[in-house]
Design an enzyme around this catalytic site. Sequence first.
Site, mmCIF file in Angstrom:
data_model
loop_
_atom_site.group_PDB
_atom_site.id
_atom_site.type_symbol
_atom_site.label_atom_id
_atom_site.label_comp_id
_atom_site.label_asym_id
_atom_site.label_seq_id
_atom_site.Cartn_x
_atom_site.Cartn_y
_atom_site.Cartn_z
ATOM 1 N N ARG A 154 87.872 -61.600 21.958
ATOM 2 C CA ARG A 154 88.047 -61.252 23.686
ATOM 3 C C ARG A 154 88.212 -59.682 23.848
ATOM 4 O O ARG A 154 88.882 -59.259 23.089
ATOM 5 C CB ARG A 154 89.135 -62.394 24.100
ATOM 6 N N ASP A 155 87.346 -59.283 25.099
ATOM 7 C CA ASP A 155 87.554 -57.998 25.480
ATOM 8 C C ASP A 155 89.171 -57.770 25.940
ATOM 9 O O ASP A 155 89.384 -58.463 26.770
ATOM 10 C CB ASP A 155 86.368 -57.786 26.740
ATOM 11 N N ILE A 156 89.451 -56.635 25.566
ATOM 12 C CA ILE A 156 90.792 -56.271 25.946
ATOM 13 C C ILE A 156 90.904 -56.041 27.629
ATOM 14 O O ILE A 156 92.075 -56.118 28.061
ATOM 15 C CB ILE A 156 91.364 -55.018 25.227
ATOM 16 N N ASN B 58 75.578 -52.276 26.192
ATOM 17 C CA ASN B 58 75.727 -50.795 26.654
ATOM 18 C C ASN B 58 75.089 -49.934 25.463
ATOM 19 O O ASN B 58 75.974 -50.125 24.498
ATOM 20 C CB ASN B 58 76.952 -50.595 27.435
ATOM 21 N N GLU C 199 81.152 -47.045 25.814
ATOM 22 C CA GLU C 199 82.405 -46.420 25.594
ATOM 23 C C GLU C 199 82.659 -46.464 24.046
ATOM 24 O O GLU C 199 83.054 -45.460 23.402
ATOM 25 C CB GLU C 199 83.478 -47.418 26.325
ATOM 26 N N VAL C 200 82.349 -47.560 23.446
ATOM 27 C CA VAL C 200 82.769 -47.797 21.887
ATOM 28 C C VAL C 200 81.336 -47.655 21.099
ATOM 29 O O VAL C 200 80.430 -48.412 21.227
ATOM 30 C CB VAL C 200 83.363 -48.948 21.790
ATOM 31 N N HIS D 222 77.966 -53.651 20.293
ATOM 32 C CA HIS D 222 78.480 -54.802 20.743
ATOM 33 C C HIS D 222 77.659 -55.361 22.059
ATOM 34 O O HIS D 222 77.339 -54.904 22.720
ATOM 35 C CB HIS D 222 79.898 -54.475 21.026
ATOM 36 N N HIS E 245 78.411 -57.974 24.871
ATOM 37 C CA HIS E 245 79.442 -58.643 25.920
ATOM 38 C C HIS E 245 78.800 -60.006 26.300
ATOM 39 O O HIS E 245 77.710 -60.026 26.724
ATOM 40 C CB HIS E 245 79.587 -57.830 27.040
HETATM 41 P P1 DGP Z 1 81.159 -50.477 26.406
HETATM 42 O O1 DGP Z 1 81.165 -49.745 25.284
HETATM 43 O O2 DGP Z 1 81.265 -49.523 27.792
HETATM 44 O O3 DGP Z 1 80.196 -51.428 26.384
HETATM 45 O O4 DGP Z 1 82.656 -51.511 26.430
HETATM 46 C C1 DGP Z 1 83.697 -51.373 25.477
HETATM 47 C C2 DGP Z 1 84.515 -52.597 25.774
HETATM 48 O O5 DGP Z 1 85.184 -52.666 24.619
HETATM 49 C C3 DGP Z 1 85.295 -52.561 27.203
HETATM 50 O O6 DGP Z 1 84.969 -53.634 27.861
HETATM 51 C C4 DGP Z 1 86.592 -52.524 26.752
HETATM 52 C C5 DGP Z 1 86.534 -53.136 25.046
HETATM 53 N N1 DGP Z 1 87.772 -52.628 24.271
HETATM 54 C C6 DGP Z 1 88.018 -51.241 24.357
HETATM 55 N N2 DGP Z 1 89.085 -51.160 23.195
HETATM 56 C C7 DGP Z 1 89.277 -52.420 22.672
HETATM 57 C C8 DGP Z 1 90.069 -53.087 21.821
HETATM 58 O O7 DGP Z 1 91.106 -52.142 21.198
HETATM 59 N N3 DGP Z 1 90.235 -54.476 21.651
HETATM 60 C C9 DGP Z 1 89.451 -55.068 22.514
HETATM 61 N N4 DGP Z 1 89.480 -56.576 22.145
HETATM 62 N N5 DGP Z 1 88.447 -54.610 23.407
HETATM 63 C C10 DGP Z 1 88.541 -53.264 23.489
#
Ligand code: DGP
Length: 126
Positions: A34-36, A97, A105-106, A110, A112
Amino acid sequence: MGYEYDDQNIFAKILRGEIPCDKVLETEHSLAFRDIRPQAPVHVLVIPKGAYVTHDHFALEASDAEIADFTRALGQVCKLLGVQPGEGGSGYRLISNSGDDGVQEVPHLHVHIMSGRMLGRMVSPG
Ligand code: DGP
């Protein structure tokens, strides 16, 4: 150019067990959690276990086994979440993304999976 994978990214740390996650599914080559910072009532991330930065990186360089596993994992997660439109679920959106324009961001691939509310138009006007 090509991709350079940063093994210090947050999802690499989750895969190594250095950071916890709320796991939804784990397969041989994929992990879903699950997204944080959920942006919908249902917001799950599906990632490959391999070191891939973006979807194109994965699609071009991953093995057939990894690609099949990841695609099946996405389907299995939709099923577990009960969001399949063909099975009475309310539907969902997949987002991957990539890079600067995609506002990634990461830097670990991934997807979503978002559901549980009307998600509006596909992209914001900018
Ligand atoms: P993006 O790279 O913009 O597609 O989004 C990265 C997503 O990752 C964002 O919705 C928040 C999520 N996220 C960031 N750090 C963590 C984490 O430590 N744990 C989890 N479960 N999700 C995270």
